[in-house]
Motif scaffolding. Structure first.
Motif, PDB file in Angstrom:
ATOM      1  N   ASP A 200       0.822  -1.216   0.000  1.00  0.00           N
ATOM      2  CA  ASP A 200       0.000   0.000   0.000  1.00  0.00           C
ATOM      3  C   ASP A 200       0.854   1.264   0.000  1.00  0.00           C
ATOM      4  N   ASP A 201       1.935   1.252   0.781  1.00  0.00           N
ATOM      5  CA  ASP A 201       2.766   2.458   0.832  1.00  0.00           C
ATOM      6  C   ASP A 201       3.486   2.696  -0.494  1.00  0.00           C
ATOM      7  N   GLU A 202       3.796   1.616  -1.234  1.00  0.00           N
ATOM      8  CA  GLU A 202       4.423   1.768  -2.547  1.00  0.00           C
ATOM      9  C   GLU A 202       3.430   2.347  -3.552  1.00  0.00           C
ATOM     10  N   ILE A 203       2.194   1.841  -3.527  1.00  0.00           N
ATOM     11  CA  ILE A 203       1.154   2.376  -4.405  1.00  0.00           C
ATOM     12  C   ILE A 203       0.962   3.868  -4.137  1.00  0.00           C
ATOM     13  N   LYS A 204       0.884   4.233  -2.866  1.00  0.00           N
ATOM     14  CA  LYS A 204       0.684   5.643  -2.500  1.00  0.00           C
ATOM     15  C   LYS A 204       1.837   6.499  -3.003  1.00  0.00           C
ATOM     16  N   ARG A 205       3.040   6.013  -2.815  1.00  0.00           N
ATOM     17  CA  ARG A 205       4.215   6.774  -3.249  1.00  0.00           C
ATOM     18  C   ARG A 205       4.222   6.952  -4.768  1.00  0.00           C
ATOM     19  N   PHE A 206       3.856   5.907  -5.494  1.00  0.00           N
ATOM     20  CA  PHE A 206       3.852   5.982  -6.949  1.00  0.00           C
ATOM     21  C   PHE A 206       2.739   6.905  -7.455  1.00  0.00           C
ATOM     22  N   GLN A 207       1.585   6.891  -6.774  1.00  0.00           N
ATOM     23  CA  GLN A 207       0.511   7.800  -7.162  1.00  0.00           C
ATOM     24  C   GLN A 207       0.927   9.255  -6.921  1.00  0.00           C
ATOM     25  N   GLU A 208       1.599   9.500  -5.835  1.00  0.00           N
ATOM     26  CA  GLU A 208       2.088  10.854  -5.554  1.00  0.00           C
ATOM     27  C   GLU A 208       3.096  11.308  -6.600  1.00  0.00           C
ATOM     28  N   ALA A 209       3.785  10.331  -7.225  1.00  0.00           N
ATOM     29  CA  ALA A 209       4.764  10.648  -8.272  1.00  0.00           C
ATOM     30  C   ALA A 209       4.109  10.801  -9.642  1.00  0.00           C
ATOM     31  N   GLY A 210       2.793  10.586  -9.720  1.00  0.00           N
ATOM     32  CA  GLY A 210       2.085  10.803 -10.975  1.00  0.00           C
ATOM     33  C   GLY A 210       1.604   9.556 -11.688  1.00  0.00           C
ATOM     34  N   ALA A 211       1.813   8.379 -11.098  1.00  0.00           N
ATOM     35  CA  ALA A 211       1.388   7.139 -11.747  1.00  0.00           C
ATOM     36  C   ALA A 211      -0.096   6.878 -11.482  1.00  0.00           C
ATOM     37  N   VAL A 212      -0.744   6.262 -12.466  1.00  0.00           N
ATOM     38  CA  VAL A 212      -2.164   5.925 -12.373  1.00  0.00           C
ATOM     39  C   VAL A 212      -2.307   4.418 -12.170  1.00  0.00           C
ATOM     40  N   PRO A 213      -3.017   3.968 -11.126  1.00  0.00           N
ATOM     41  CA  PRO A 213      -3.287   2.529 -11.005  1.00  0.00           C
ATOM     42  C   PRO A 213      -4.130   2.061 -12.186  1.00  0.00           C
ATOM     43  N   ALA A 214      -3.758   0.945 -12.790  1.00  0.00           N
ATOM     44  CA  ALA A 214      -4.445   0.476 -13.989  1.00  0.00           C
ATOM     45  C   ALA A 214      -4.705  -1.016 -13.890  1.00  0.00           C
ATOM     46  N   LEU A 215      -5.857  -1.416 -14.397  1.00  0.00           N
ATOM     47  CA  LEU A 215      -6.260  -2.827 -14.402  1.00  0.00           C
ATOM     48  C   LEU A 215      -5.917  -3.425 -15.759  1.00  0.00           C
ATOM     49  N   LEU A 216      -5.198  -4.534 -15.740  1.00  0.00           N
ATOM     50  CA  LEU A 216      -4.808  -5.168 -16.999  1.00  0.00           C
ATOM     51  C   LEU A 216      -5.942  -5.994 -17.595  1.00  0.00           C
ATOM     52  N   GLY A 217      -6.701  -6.675 -16.748  1.00  0.00           N
ATOM     53  CA  GLY A 217      -7.792  -7.513 -17.249  1.00  0.00           C
ATOM     54  C   GLY A 217      -8.519  -8.181 -16.105  1.00  0.00           C
ATOM     55  N   PRO A 218      -9.498  -9.039 -16.400  1.00  0.00           N
ATOM     56  CA  PRO A 218     -10.309  -9.671 -15.359  1.00  0.00           C
ATOM     57  C   PRO A 218      -9.603 -10.808 -14.627  1.00  0.00           C
ATOM     58  N   THR A 219      -8.482 -11.278 -15.163  1.00  0.00           N
ATOM     59  CA  THR A 219      -7.761 -12.382 -14.530  1.00  0.00           C
ATOM     60  C   THR A 219      -6.466 -11.869 -13.897  1.00  0.00           C
ATOM     61  N   ILE A 220      -5.928 -12.643 -12.979  1.00  0.00           N
ATOM     62  CA  ILE A 220      -4.675 -12.286 -12.313  1.00  0.00           C
ATOM     63  C   ILE A 220      -3.526 -12.994 -13.017  1.00  0.00           C
ATOM     64  N   LEU A 221      -2.622 -12.232 -13.579  1.00  0.00           N
ATOM     65  CA  LEU A 221      -1.466 -12.798 -14.281  1.00  0.00           C
ATOM     66  C   LEU A 221      -0.282 -12.928 -13.331  1.00  0.00           C
ATOM     67  N   ARG A 222       0.600 -13.860 -13.634  1.00  0.00           N
ATOM     68  CA  ARG A 222       1.861 -13.942 -12.914  1.00  0.00           C
ATOM     69  C   ARG A 222       2.697 -12.708 -13.224  1.00  0.00           C
ATOM     70  N   THR A 223       3.574 -12.353 -12.297  1.00  0.00           N
ATOM     71  CA  THR A 223       4.428 -11.197 -12.531  1.00  0.00           C
ATOM     72  C   THR A 223       5.308 -11.387 -13.763  1.00  0.00           C
TER      73      THR A 223
END
Length: 241
Positions: A200-223
Motif C-alpha cells: 500500500d505504501d508503494e502504491i501511494k508513493r507511486f501515485q504521488e509521483a504521478g502514476a495511475v493505477p491500472a487494471l490489466l484484465g479480469p484475470t490475475i497474471l503472474r508477474t
C-alpha cells in the motif's frame, strides 16, 4: 528464413571479420557458409547488411553490401519489473524483449521473494542482460533493450515523476490500462509488482509521483507474464505494433 542478426562493436570497413563469441556461434552453431546473408548491428540502431565471404572455425569474414540507420521507436516503453522468483525472471525479460520493450528496470519491491544482494545481484543482473541480448537478436531488434541496475522504490518514483505517462498495474484499479491516455513521444513507464503484490505504501508513493493505477484484465497474471501482456496493449495503442 529471416536473415540472422549478430552484434558487432565495429561496423566500419568494406569487409568485417566477426569473431569472439558471436563469430563462434555464427560459424559453429548456425553453420553459416559463403554466400549467406547476415545483418550486423551495434544494438543502437546502426546496421550493416553483409554476405558471408568465408567461414573459419570461430569466425566469419563478411562483405558489407550496405548500411542503414534504424530510428529509435517512439514513445519509449519502460517496464519496472518487480523481481520474480526462480527462472521466471529470465522468461519475463525474454518475452518483454521480443515484444519490443525498450527499457527493463529490475525493482526491489518490499514484497519480493527474491532478493538481489552482493554477488547474487551482479550475477542476476548479468543473466537479465544476457537474456535481453540474445532475445533481441532472435527478434531481429536493432535497438536492444536497456536493462538498468536494480532500482529502489525511491528511484522508481523518480522515474515516474519525469515520465510522459505512468501506470502501476493493480488488481483493484478502477480504470483499465486500455484507457490510459498515451503520449506520442517521451517515456511510458509501467510498474509490474512481484508475486506478493505491491504494498500500500508503494502504491501511494507511486501515485504521488504521478502514476495511475491500472487494471490489466479480469484475470490475475503472474508477474513474469503481466509485463509482456501490458506491453502488448500499450504497443498496439501507440501504433508500434
Amino acid at each position: 528464413m529471416s536473415v540472422p542478426v549478430f552484434l558487432a562493436g565495429d561496423l566500419s570497413g568494406e569487409q568485417i571479420t566477426l569473431g569472439g563469441a558471436e563469430g563462434r556461434h555464427a560459424a559453429t552453431v548456425r553453420r553459416l557458409r559463403a554466400g549467406e546473408r547476415v545483418d550486423l548491428t551495434d544494438g543502437a540502431g546502426e546496421v550493416a547488411e553483409c554476405v558471408v565471404l568465408d567461414a573459419g572455425k570461430d569466425h566469419l569474414r563478411l562483405e558489407v553490401l550496405g548500411r542503414r540507420t534504424v530510428p529509435a521507436p517512439e514513445p519509449r516503453l519502460v517496464v519496472v519489473q518487480g523481481l520474480p522468483k526462480g527462472d521466471r525472471a529470465e522468461l519475463a525479460v525474454e518475452m518483454m524483449t521480443e515484444a519490443g520493450v525498450d527499457v527493463i528496470v529490475p525493482w526491489a519491491a518490499s514484497r519480493c521473494v527474491t532478493q538481489w544482494k552482493g554477488d547474487r545481484a551482479a550475477k542476476s543482473l548479468a543473466r537479465w542482460r544476457a537474456t535481453a541480448r540474445e532475445a533481441g537478436k532472435q527478434a531481429r531488434r536493432f535497438h536492444l533493450p536497456e536493462v538498468t541496475e536494480q532500482a529502489t522504490t525511491a528511484q522508481v518514483a523518480a522515474l515516474l515523476r519525469v515520465a510522459a505517462a505512468a501506470a502501476v498495474l493493480h488488481e483493484e484499479a478502477a480504470e483499465p490500462l486500455s484507457r490510459l491516455p498515451l503520449p506520442v513521444g517521451g517515456d511510458i513507464v509501467l510498474v509490474v509488482g512481484p508475486e506478493g503484490g505491491i504494498a500500500d505504501d508503494e502504491i501511494k508513493r507511486f501515485q504521488e509521483a504521478g502514476a495511475v493505477p491500472a487494471l490489466l484484465g479480469p484475470t490475475i497474471l503472474r508477474t513474469s507474464t503481466a509485463g509482456v501482456a501490458a506491453a502488448a496493449v500499450l504497443l498496439t495503442r501507440t501504433g508500434r505494433w
